[in-house]
Scaffold this motif. Structure first.
Motif, PDB file in Angstrom:
ATOM      1  N   ASP A  65       0.845  -1.187   0.000  1.00  0.00           N
ATOM      2  CA  ASP A  65       0.000   0.000   0.000  1.00  0.00           C
ATOM      3  C   ASP A  65       0.882   1.239   0.000  1.00  0.00           C
ATOM      4  O   ASP A  65       1.790   1.374   0.812  1.00  0.00           O
ATOM      5  N   GLY A  69      -2.142   4.287  -3.724  1.00  0.00           N
ATOM      6  CA  GLY A  69      -2.783   3.026  -4.046  1.00  0.00           C
ATOM      7  C   GLY A  69      -1.785   1.887  -3.994  1.00  0.00           C
ATOM      8  O   GLY A  69      -0.573   2.097  -3.876  1.00  0.00           O
ATOM      9  N   PRO A  70      -2.282   0.648  -4.071  1.00  0.00           N
ATOM     10  CA  PRO A  70      -1.405  -0.515  -3.953  1.00  0.00           C
ATOM     11  C   PRO A  70      -0.538  -0.741  -5.193  1.00  0.00           C
ATOM     12  O   PRO A  70      -0.933  -0.407  -6.301  1.00  0.00           O
TER      13      PRO A  70
END
Length: 146
Positions: A65, A69-70
């Motif tokens: 993460d 965002g991931p």
């Protein structure tokens, strides 16, 4: 008057050059508690150096993460050599995220393949994405045993 204009122009140019240099990575982007532990393994009977692997296959890294965002990658190894890195997840919530990912991820992949490791330089302007990429790649390489 002419000397003042030249001095101002020269100073402005110097400031622009200094600001365009790649900054050092800010401390704290990867704190010590999140760094993977480094272990030293004994030499194998084949005489391979410590930590060497002859793994073949595709290994998924952990999703990391980031602020935007991931990021998750999969590393493909053939006889322990990193041959490909595929991006499984990247920040893409808006156009700017997509633009940064499209710019940074191919460069990070090229660097990783050249270095044969996750120990690569960040892409300027994509620090968070770069850090997530490196952490996910390292976890994939750890899964492969090298």
């Amino acid at each position: 008057m002419r000397r003042a204009v030249l001095t101002t122009t020269g100073t402005s140019a110097l400031v622009v050059v200094l600001l365009s240099l790649k900054p050092h990575q800010a401390p704290g982007l990867l704190d010590a508690s999140r760094r993977p532990a480094t272990t030293v393994s004994p030499r194998t009977s084949t005489g391979a150096p410590p930590g060497a692997t002859t793994a073949t296959g595709t290994f998924n890294g952990d999703p990391v993460d980031t602020r935007y965002g991931p990021v998750q990658v999969a590393a493909t190894l053939v006889k322990g050599k990193l041959t490909a890195v595929r991006v499984l997840r990247a920040p893409d919530e808006n156009g700017r995220d997509q633009e940064i990912a499209a710019f940074a991820l191919p460069r990070l992949t090229q660097e990783a393949l050249g270095a044969q490791s996750a120990d690569i330089d960040s892409v300027s302007g994509a620090s968070y994405t770069s850090q997530g990429y490196m952490e996910s790649l390292q976890s994939a390489l750890d899964r492969a045993g090298g």
